[in-house]
Design a protein around this motif. Structure first.
Motif, PDB file in Angstrom:
ATOM      1  N   VAL A  14       0.879  -1.170   0.000  1.00 19.18           N
ATOM      2  CA  VAL A  14       0.000   0.000   0.000  1.00 19.18           C
ATOM      3  C   VAL A  14       0.918   1.223   0.000  1.00 19.18           C
ATOM      4  CG1 VAL A  14      -1.843   1.206   1.212  1.00 19.18           C
ATOM      5  CG2 VAL A  14      -1.735  -1.309   1.271  1.00 19.18           C
ATOM      6  N   LEU A  15       0.741   2.112  -0.994  1.00 16.42           N
ATOM      7  CA  LEU A  15       1.702   3.206  -1.210  1.00 16.42           C
ATOM      8  C   LEU A  15       0.990   4.559  -1.290  1.00 16.42           C
ATOM      9  CD1 LEU A  15       4.618   4.084  -1.812  1.00 16.42           C
ATOM     10  CD2 LEU A  15       4.235   3.457  -4.210  1.00 16.42           C
ATOM     11  N   PRO A  16       0.657   5.168  -0.143  1.00 18.86           N
ATOM     12  CA  PRO A  16       0.009   6.490  -0.160  1.00 18.86           C
ATOM     13  C   PRO A  16       0.977   7.591  -0.565  1.00 18.86           C
ATOM     14  CG  PRO A  16       0.485   5.819   2.089  1.00 18.86           C
ATOM     15  CD  PRO A  16       0.825   4.650   1.223  1.00 18.86           C
ATOM     16  N   HIS A  17       0.505   8.522  -1.387  1.00 21.79           N
ATOM     17  CA  HIS A  17       1.345   9.633  -1.832  1.00 21.79           C
ATOM     18  C   HIS A  17       1.469  10.697  -0.748  1.00 21.79           C
ATOM     19  CE1 HIS A  17      -1.981  12.499  -2.344  1.00 21.79           C
ATOM     20  NE2 HIS A  17      -2.678  11.533  -2.919  1.00 21.79           N
ATOM     21  N   GLY A  18       2.377  11.652  -0.971  1.00 22.70           N
ATOM     22  CA  GLY A  18       2.577  12.748  -0.035  1.00 22.70           C
ATOM     23  C   GLY A  18       1.914  14.033  -0.510  1.00 22.70           C
ATOM     24  N   GLY A  19       2.235  15.138   0.172  1.00 25.29           N
ATOM     25  CA  GLY A  19       1.685  16.436  -0.196  1.00 25.29           C
ATOM     26  C   GLY A  19       0.402  16.755   0.545  1.00 25.29           C
ATOM     27  N   VAL A  20       0.224  18.014   0.948  1.00 24.73           N
ATOM     28  CA  VAL A  20      -1.027  18.410   1.606  1.00 24.73           C
ATOM     29  C   VAL A  20      -2.190  18.237   0.642  1.00 24.73           C
ATOM     30  CG1 VAL A  20      -2.262  20.268   2.775  1.00 24.73           C
ATOM     31  CG2 VAL A  20       0.206  20.065   3.049  1.00 24.73           C
ATOM     32  N   HIS A  21      -2.040  18.728  -0.560  1.00 24.22           N
ATOM     33  CA  HIS A  21      -2.997  18.491  -1.643  1.00 24.22           C
ATOM     34  C   HIS A  21      -2.222  17.878  -2.807  1.00 24.22           C
ATOM     35  CE1 HIS A  21      -6.689  20.352  -0.161  1.00 24.22           C
ATOM     36  NE2 HIS A  21      -5.979  21.366   0.299  1.00 24.22           N
ATOM     37  N   GLN A  34      10.010  -7.053  -7.883  1.00 22.95           N
ATOM     38  CA  GLN A  34      10.060  -8.006  -6.771  1.00 22.95           C
ATOM     39  C   GLN A  34       8.791  -8.851  -6.691  1.00 22.95           C
ATOM     40  OE1 GLN A  34      12.000  -6.124  -3.101  1.00 22.95           O
ATOM     41  NE2 GLN A  34      11.585  -4.313  -4.361  1.00 22.95           N
ATOM     42  N   GLU A  35       7.852  -8.551  -7.591  1.00 23.99           N
ATOM     43  CA  GLU A  35       6.550  -9.218  -7.683  1.00 23.99           C
ATOM     44  C   GLU A  35       5.639  -8.855  -6.516  1.00 23.99           C
ATOM     45  OE1 GLU A  35       6.921 -13.401  -8.618  1.00 23.99           O
ATOM     46  OE2 GLU A  35       7.699 -12.936 -10.627  1.00 23.99           O
ATOM     47  N   TYR A  36       5.676  -7.578  -6.169  1.00 24.56           N
ATOM     48  CA  TYR A  36       4.676  -7.012  -5.279  1.00 24.56           C
ATOM     49  C   TYR A  36       3.515  -6.501  -6.126  1.00 24.56           C
ATOM     50  CZ  TYR A  36       7.951  -6.679  -1.291  1.00 24.56           C
ATOM     51  OH  TYR A  36       8.818  -6.946  -0.256  1.00 24.56           O
ATOM     52  N   ILE A  37       2.301  -6.619  -5.613  1.00 25.51           N
ATOM     53  CA  ILE A  37       1.155  -5.880  -6.139  1.00 25.51           C
ATOM     54  C   ILE A  37       1.195  -4.512  -5.445  1.00 25.51           C
ATOM     55  CG2 ILE A  37      -1.334  -5.918  -6.561  1.00 25.51           C
ATOM     56  CD1 ILE A  37       0.130  -8.427  -7.559  1.00 25.51           C
ATOM     57  N   VAL A  38       0.871  -3.442  -6.156  1.00 17.38           N
ATOM     58  CA  VAL A  38       0.937  -2.094  -5.573  1.00 17.38           C
ATOM     59  C   VAL A  38      -0.417  -1.401  -5.723  1.00 17.38           C
ATOM     60  CG1 VAL A  38       2.059   0.164  -5.641  1.00 17.38           C
ATOM     61  CG2 VAL A  38       3.397  -1.911  -6.127  1.00 17.38           C
ATOM     62  N   VAL A  39      -0.901  -0.795  -4.635  1.00 21.18           N
ATOM     63  CA  VAL A  39      -2.119   0.012  -4.686  1.00 21.18           C
ATOM     64  C   VAL A  39      -1.793   1.389  -4.118  1.00 21.18           C
ATOM     65  CG1 VAL A  39      -2.986  -0.804  -2.427  1.00 21.18           C
ATOM     66  CG2 VAL A  39      -4.586   0.118  -4.118  1.00 21.18           C
ATOM     67  N   ALA A  40      -2.239   2.427  -4.829  1.00 20.09           N
ATOM     68  CA  ALA A  40      -1.929   3.810  -4.438  1.00 20.09           C
ATOM     69  C   ALA A  40      -3.196   4.658  -4.533  1.00 20.09           C
ATOM     70  CB  ALA A  40      -0.831   4.376  -5.338  1.00 20.09           C
ATOM     71  N   ALA A  41      -3.782   4.968  -3.398  1.00 21.90           N
ATOM     72  CA  ALA A  41      -5.066   5.670  -3.353  1.00 21.90           C
ATOM     73  C   ALA A  41      -4.911   7.176  -3.560  1.00 21.90           C
ATOM     74  CB  ALA A  41      -5.752   5.408  -2.015  1.00 21.90           C
ATOM     75  N   GLU A  42      -5.826   7.753  -4.313  1.00 19.87           N
ATOM     76  CA  GLU A  42      -5.937   9.210  -4.449  1.00 19.87           C
ATOM     77  C   GLU A  42      -6.976   9.680  -3.423  1.00 19.87           C
ATOM     78  OE1 GLU A  42      -3.435  10.303  -6.064  1.00 19.87           O
ATOM     79  OE2 GLU A  42      -4.075  10.781  -8.100  1.00 19.87           O
ATOM     80  N   TYR A  43      -6.622   9.541  -2.157  1.00 23.71           N
ATOM     81  CA  TYR A  43      -7.520   9.787  -1.039  1.00 23.71           C
ATOM     82  C   TYR A  43      -8.074  11.219  -1.040  1.00 23.71           C
ATOM     83  CZ  TYR A  43      -2.923  11.345   0.610  1.00 23.71           C
ATOM     84  OH  TYR A  43      -1.690  11.943   0.713  1.00 23.71           O
ATOM     85  N   ARG A  44      -9.100  11.437  -0.224  1.00 22.98           N
ATOM     86  CA  ARG A  44      -9.789  12.744  -0.162  1.00 22.98           C
ATOM     87  C   ARG A  44      -8.789  13.884   0.022  1.00 22.98           C
ATOM     88  NH1 ARG A  44     -13.888  11.324   4.320  1.00 22.98           N
ATOM     89  NH2 ARG A  44     -13.522   9.295   3.365  1.00 22.98           N
ATOM     90  N   VAL A  91       0.735  -8.081   3.714  1.00 20.56           N
ATOM     91  CA  VAL A  91       0.427  -6.713   3.294  1.00 20.56           C
ATOM     92  C   VAL A  91       1.340  -5.748   4.030  1.00 20.56           C
ATOM     93  CG1 VAL A  91      -1.325  -4.917   3.091  1.00 20.56           C
ATOM     94  CG2 VAL A  91      -1.980  -7.328   2.884  1.00 20.56           C
ATOM     95  N   GLY A  92       2.043  -4.921   3.273  1.00 16.72           N
ATOM     96  CA  GLY A  92       2.899  -3.898   3.866  1.00 16.72           C
ATOM     97  C   GLY A  92       2.456  -2.522   3.415  1.00 16.72           C
ATOM     98  N   ILE A  93       2.848  -1.505   4.171  1.00 18.58           N
ATOM     99  CA  ILE A  93       2.524  -0.128   3.789  1.00 18.58           C
ATOM    100  C   ILE A  93       3.792   0.709   3.885  1.00 18.58           C
ATOM    101  CG2 ILE A  93       1.787   0.477   6.151  1.00 18.58           C
ATOM    102  CD1 ILE A  93      -0.333   2.345   4.782  1.00 18.58           C
ATOM    103  N   MET A  94       3.993   1.557   2.872  1.00 20.40           N
ATOM    104  CA  MET A  94       5.162   2.431   2.866  1.00 20.40           C
ATOM    105  C   MET A  94       4.790   3.782   2.283  1.00 20.40           C
ATOM    106  SD  MET A  94       7.331   0.727  -0.312  1.00 20.40           S
ATOM    107  CE  MET A  94       8.751   1.781  -0.030  1.00 20.40           C
ATOM    108  N   GLY A  95       5.408   4.822   2.794  1.00 17.56           N
ATOM    109  CA  GLY A  95       5.127   6.162   2.285  1.00 17.56           C
ATOM    110  C   GLY A  95       6.129   7.151   2.808  1.00 17.56           C
TER     111      GLY A  95
END
Length: 361
Positions: free
Chosen positions: A115-122, A139-149, A191-195
């Motif tokens: 799970v790869l959340p992006h940075g930035g206030v907006h 490395q054969e990871y599946i990656v999900v990156a949400a464009e959260y609210r 499941v891992g999370i990095m950001g």
């Protein structure tokens, strides 16, 4: 009599002049407000066009190694509604999320998820992360990156749903759950999370709030203490938080709310999920004092974790996300830390392997 008439005429002139000046000032103010609103709408539209262009670049830069998709999912309802009785009030917040799947996988097997959340206030998830995504895919990871609210590129409505340190964390968690519910080849036990930066903050809160659902986490230069941050940042930056559609008050006026949204004041929730934290002493965005406070708070609560404080590494805030040799060497360390818990099929253990995975040669 003539003198009286002159006085009356002069008085009328003064009154009319004042009225005209007032009318002119009101008109100018109204025009300025209209122009400001127009510029805001234009900026939003430009952000949307830029997002569309960047989405196409993803296919050019990563499409040779990954299946790329962009999915429309949802998280919790908004924290506050303008009109709580209006039609649709209380509905879940809808948002887009990127998904990257290695092209060579066997769908009958199980693969770890990052799970790869992006940075930035907006901010938003852009091709800035190209090489990191390629390195993960190799490395054969599946990656999900949400464009959260609050993410940029989806119009004013989504932009103003921002909930920094709040329900955005649950949007990212929802993207994790979506992947497990909809892709049979995703291993829910790996499941891992990095950001980094704001994404590092979201990684921390996901570990704090959902400790049983993540095997490992990495937080790079994470925003850690909003109270301290409001003290050393600029007024323009502080206004992003005190805006009516956001927190609505300054840290001075609602200290408890800013503490609630800060990892340093929530470390007691951490359940010792394997965690690695990085910071850099010359970071000009997230001052090292924030991360030092986080480290001290975790230690004070008796938590187990790993960390490294880098000394004036070139690149400052972006020191380990850049394309320099030093940044690559540090990313190898990060991947080795993640691999201990997630056991990917093709782990990266050297800069030579990382170079080929992320840069083709």
């Amino acid at each position: 009599m003539i003198q009286v008439k002159k006085c009356i005429a002069f008085s009328l002139f003064i009154l009319l002049s004042g009225f005209c000046i007032a009318q002119t000032e009101n008109s100018i103010h109204e025009e300025l407000q209209n122009l400001k609103k127009y510029n805001e709408n234009l900026n939003q539209r430009m952000d949307q066009l830029q997002k569309m262009a960047d989405d196409l670049i993803w296919f050019e830069r990563v499409g040779d190694v990954a299946h790329i998709d962009k999915l429309y999912i949802y998280g919790p309802p908004k924290r506050k509604e303008k009109n709580e009785t209006a039609l649709g009030a209380g509905n879940p917040v809808k948002f887009w999320t990127y998904v990257f799947v290695p092209k060579n996988i066997d769908v009958n097997r199980k693969y770890p998820l990052i799970v790869l959340p992006h940075g930035g206030v907006h901010g938003d998830f852009t091709t800035y992360y190209t090489h990191i995504v390629r390195e993960l895919i190799s490395q054969e990871y599946i990656v999900v990156a949400a464009e959260y609210r609050g993410s940029t590129g989806y119009g004013k409505s989504h932009y103003e749903k921002i909930d920094y340190g709040g329900l955005e964390n649950e949007d990212v968690y929802a993207s994790r759950n979506y992947m497990i519910e909809n892709y049979g080849f995703v291993d829910e036990k790996r499941v891992g999370i990095m950001g980094w930066s704001h994404g590092g903050m979201i990684a921390l809160f996901n570990l704090f709030n959902h400790p049983k659902d993540y095997k490992v986490g990495f937080a790079g230069v994470p925003v850690s203490d909003l109270v301290a941050r409001m003290g050393y940042q600029t007024e323009d930056y502080r206004e992003l938080y005190s805006a009516d559609y956001h927190i609505g008050k300054t840290a001075h006026d609602n200290l408890a709310e800013y503490r609630r949204r800060s990892p340093v004041w929530n470390t007691h929730k951490f359940q010792n999920t394997p965690l690695l934290i990085h910071t850099n002493t010359n970071d000009d965005d997230v001052n090292v004092l924030e991360v030092e406070h986080l480290i001290k708070s975790l230690k004070a609560d008796g938590k187990k974790f790993e960390y490294e404080i880098f000394k004036d590494i070139p690149g400052g805030h972006s020191f380990d996300r850049m394309d320099t040799k030093t940044a690559k060497e540090i990313r190898v360390k990060i991947y080795q830390f993640l691999a201990k818990q997630l056991n990917p099929n093709r782990p990266i253990n050297s800069i030579k392997e990382l170079q080929k995975a992320g840069y083709r040669f």
